[in-house]
Write an enzyme that holds these catalytic residues in place. Sequence first.
Site, PDB file in Angstrom:
ATOM      1  NE  ARG B   8      -0.746  -0.299   4.920  1.00 58.19           N
ATOM      2  CZ  ARG B   8      -0.972   0.364   6.047  1.00 58.19           C
ATOM      3  NH1 ARG B   8      -1.792   1.390   6.046  1.00 58.19           N
ATOM      4  NH2 ARG B   8      -0.397  -0.001   7.164  1.00 58.19           N
ATOM      5  CB  SER B  35      -5.674   3.132   6.037  1.00 62.73           C
ATOM      6  OG  SER B  35      -5.873   3.546   7.361  1.00 62.73           O
ATOM      7  CD  GLU B  56     -17.368   2.042   1.798  1.00 68.71           C
ATOM      8  OE1 GLU B  56     -18.621   2.006   1.860  1.00 68.71           O
ATOM      9  OE2 GLU B  56     -16.657   2.361   2.762  1.00 68.71           O
ATOM     10  CG  PHE B  81     -15.226  -1.733   3.318  1.00 64.68           C
ATOM     11  CD1 PHE B  81     -16.125  -2.567   3.981  1.00 64.68           C
ATOM     12  CD2 PHE B  81     -14.217  -1.134   4.065  1.00 64.68           C
ATOM     13  CE1 PHE B  81     -16.028  -2.793   5.347  1.00 64.68           C
ATOM     14  CE2 PHE B  81     -14.108  -1.357   5.433  1.00 64.68           C
ATOM     15  CZ  PHE B  81     -15.008  -2.182   6.079  1.00 64.68           C
ATOM     16  CG  HIS B 107      -5.944  -2.322   5.142  1.00 61.60           C
ATOM     17  ND1 HIS B 107      -5.427  -1.302   4.389  1.00 61.60           N
ATOM     18  CD2 HIS B 107      -5.601  -2.051   6.414  1.00 61.60           C
ATOM     19  CE1 HIS B 107      -4.810  -0.441   5.178  1.00 61.60           C
ATOM     20  NE2 HIS B 107      -4.891  -0.873   6.416  1.00 61.60           N
ATOM     21  CG  ASP B 115      -9.278  -3.132  12.259  1.00 68.78           C
ATOM     22  OD1 ASP B 115      -9.292  -2.755  13.448  1.00 68.78           O
ATOM     23  OD2 ASP B 115      -9.071  -2.361  11.308  1.00 68.78           O
ATOM     24  NE  ARG B 165      -2.843  -2.545   9.578  1.00 73.42           N
ATOM     25  CZ  ARG B 165      -2.560  -2.955  10.818  1.00 73.42           C
ATOM     26  NH1 ARG B 165      -2.527  -4.232  11.113  1.00 73.42           N
ATOM     27  NH2 ARG B 165      -2.322  -2.078  11.772  1.00 73.42           N
TER      28      ARG B 165
HETATM   29  C1  LIG Z   1     -18.194   0.231   5.130  1.00 68.96           C
HETATM   30  C2  LIG Z   1     -17.026   0.744   5.869  1.00 68.96           C
HETATM   31  N1  LIG Z   1     -16.198   1.625   5.271  1.00 68.96           N
HETATM   32  C3  LIG Z   1     -15.115   2.081   5.931  1.00 68.96           C
HETATM   33  C4  LIG Z   1     -14.833   1.664   7.195  1.00 68.96           C
HETATM   34  C5  LIG Z   1     -13.597   2.154   7.910  1.00 68.96           C
HETATM   35  N2  LIG Z   1     -13.924   3.059   8.997  1.00 68.96           N
HETATM   36  C6  LIG Z   1     -13.988   2.654  10.287  1.00 68.96           C
HETATM   37  S1  LIG Z   1     -14.429   3.865  11.350  1.00 68.96           S
HETATM   38  C7  LIG Z   1     -14.560   4.994  10.093  1.00 68.96           C
HETATM   39  C8  LIG Z   1     -14.961   6.409  10.403  1.00 68.96           C
HETATM   40  C9  LIG Z   1     -16.231   6.448  11.160  1.00 68.96           C
HETATM   41  O1  LIG Z   1     -16.599   7.751  11.460  1.00 68.96           O
HETATM   42  P1  LIG Z   1     -17.823   7.977  12.439  1.00 68.96           P
HETATM   43  O2  LIG Z   1     -18.991   7.211  11.965  1.00 68.96           O
HETATM   44  O3  LIG Z   1     -17.997   9.430  12.590  1.00 68.96           O
HETATM   45  O4  LIG Z   1     -17.321   7.275  13.766  1.00 68.96           O
HETATM   46  P2  LIG Z   1     -16.848   7.932  15.146  1.00 68.96           P
HETATM   47  O5  LIG Z   1     -16.450   9.344  14.900  1.00 68.96           O
HETATM   48  O6  LIG Z   1     -18.024   7.861  16.028  1.00 68.96           O
HETATM   49  O7  LIG Z   1     -15.732   7.067  15.623  1.00 68.96           O
HETATM   50  C10 LIG Z   1     -14.240   4.402   8.861  1.00 68.96           C
HETATM   51  C11 LIG Z   1     -14.193   5.097   7.575  1.00 68.96           C
HETATM   52  C12 LIG Z   1     -15.712   0.729   7.778  1.00 68.96           C
HETATM   53  N3  LIG Z   1     -15.498   0.231   9.002  1.00 68.96           N
HETATM   54  N4  LIG Z   1     -16.800   0.305   7.102  1.00 68.96           N
END
Ligand SMILES: Cc1ncc(C[n+]2csc(CCOP(=O)(O)OP(=O)(O)O)c2C)c(N)n1
Lengths: 274, 312
Positions: B8, B35, B56, B81, B107, B115, B165
């Site tokens: 990556r 990432s 996505e 995703f 990843h 994870d 990753r």
């Molecule tokens: C479908 C999907 N896309 C991307 C991710 C990666 N990801 C994990 S947390 C996150 C950000 C989440 O932001 P938010 O919903 O505001 O969470 P918080 O601020 O409450 O932690 C992302 C992009 C994921 N888990 N699932």
Amino acid sequence: MELAAETKAMLEDKAKRIRRHIVSMLAEAGSGHPGGSLSIADIVTALYFQVMKVDPARPDWEERDRFVLSKGHACPVLYAALAERGIFPVEELKTLRKINSRLQGHPDMKKTPGVEMSTGSLGQGLAAANGMALAGKLDKKDYRVYVVLGDGEINEGMIWEAAMAAAHYGLDNLTAFLDFNGLQIDGSIREVMNSEPLPEKWAAFGWNVLTIDGHDFGEIIAAVEKAKETKGRPTMIVANTVKGKGVSFMENQVGWHGNAPSKEQAEQALAELA
Amino acid sequence: MTEKIATRDAYGKALAELGRTNPDIVVLDADLSKSTKTAVFGAEFPGRFFNMGIAEANMIGTAAGLAAAGKIPFASTFAVFATGRAFDQVRNSVCYPQLNVKIAATHAGLTVGEDGASHQSVEDIALMRALPGMTVIVPADGVETRLAVQAAAAYKGPVYLRLGRPKVPVIFGDDYRFEIGKAALLQEGKDVTIVACGYMVGEALAAAETLAGEGVEARVLNMSTIKPIDTEALVKAARETGALVTAEEHNIIGGLGGAVAEVLAEECPVPIYRVGIRDTFGESGSPGDLLKKYGLTAADIVEAAKKAMAKK
Ligand SMILES: Cc1ncc(C[n+]2csc(CCOP(=O)(O)OP(=O)(O)O)c2C)c(N)n1
Ligand SMILES: [Mg+2]
């Protein structure tokens, strides 16, 4: 709502214990998501220690209220609450994210007692909560379904499909919280993908919308009570929160979304949460 | 000590490099740019970088539109995703109209680690491989990643690039020439052939070394293009060594092992053993613990090679 002094003290104590577990378990795991776990610690505490019907001896009791953590990356807060509620031993929190553990990096309903839905792929939890709420109505049960969404998570189109469906089917046994902490991973929600205005959007989708301070137990519980009284519509509680709440150096810092504290940082955090 | 670099990381650098010479390159991400390393491109070319948020399906659909209007979009997020969440968009908006979209997913596989299963793609190669017109590339190291990114940009049509990753050893020298659809012979051998891709190429080379110590000469093929697969190299290996082992960080169903078995069953049937994830989801754990638990180590390849040779 004015909570009885002892209720308030009990909830504050529980929330502090839960925050301490979050910090310790993430430091021990060496990876994971502190920011979004801490931002909903008060909401999750209120749900598990004041609001929801649960029986620790029977995590699968049919009449229990259901909790779906749609923003699954925040599972340390859920595991800490389940352990504090007596559903599994507090000791087990140390195994988070390690091989063969029941406590996965994202919630796994097949592995962890008390976890109602496997989540981690953002955007899917609200639909699952809808399904549980529909089943409750079909079965004429009076259990309620609670779900927590992230303000970044609601970028997902599927959230809005589920929002439409919940209103269409009048799921008044469903209460959602939106963790409005203003941050996602690559930056603030305004920079990355603006999901605002939030209350207006949910209202336009046919939901009963309430806005609260997500760190005020009185407001959290009053909103839940209002949701219970609301008939024919699901309720969205937009909770203004601080990502990383309770640990000074994590508060409002996007960099603490998905990084575990070092041993030293954990000690400092625990000192603040003493 | 061998140098190590994550594919990556090589991807992020290669994208930025490409951006400097080709103004048609545009990049999309879904709130994971730090990432996936597309942030490297984003910092240098903010006008050609689109963060689509956690959406996505919308990202892939938008990439299709950009391609239809003449751009060369690279869309990135985690492999689960990119291929799972946006599958129908990849199918109906990208592959069906054969649009020039490059999906560079990071990843992939178990080495996501802690994870856990929700984030570990064990099926992405199978999904992408089954789509008509999709090219599927799984680079083994940083050098090959850079060349594969360049080749993908030069090729007209949908490409899926599967990236990892963790840091992986650099296998190829500066003189390596990558070509879509061509396997790279990493080691000559006559007793058995190990066909590997991605992370497992390093394990395959280690396995070949162990086998050499026991007097077994194993051929090692880096099959970085899984589709279109290098039938010629496979048939040659089957004829000359008489037994094969495939090694991939993916379900043994539908990925590299599946592709190799399909070709050889028709063209030159020989015993084949597949090393990979045995039709199960992963779990949380360190990459090392997971690779061991799920049977994806050099030792597992050695064992499979012996089984395959015994069936000759
Ligand atoms: C479908 C999907 N896309 C991307 C991710 C990666 N990801 C994990 S947390 C996150 C950000 C989440 O932001 P938010 O919903 O505001 O969470 P918080 O601020 O409450 O932690 C992302 C992009 C994921 N888990 N699932
Ligand atoms: Mg947020």
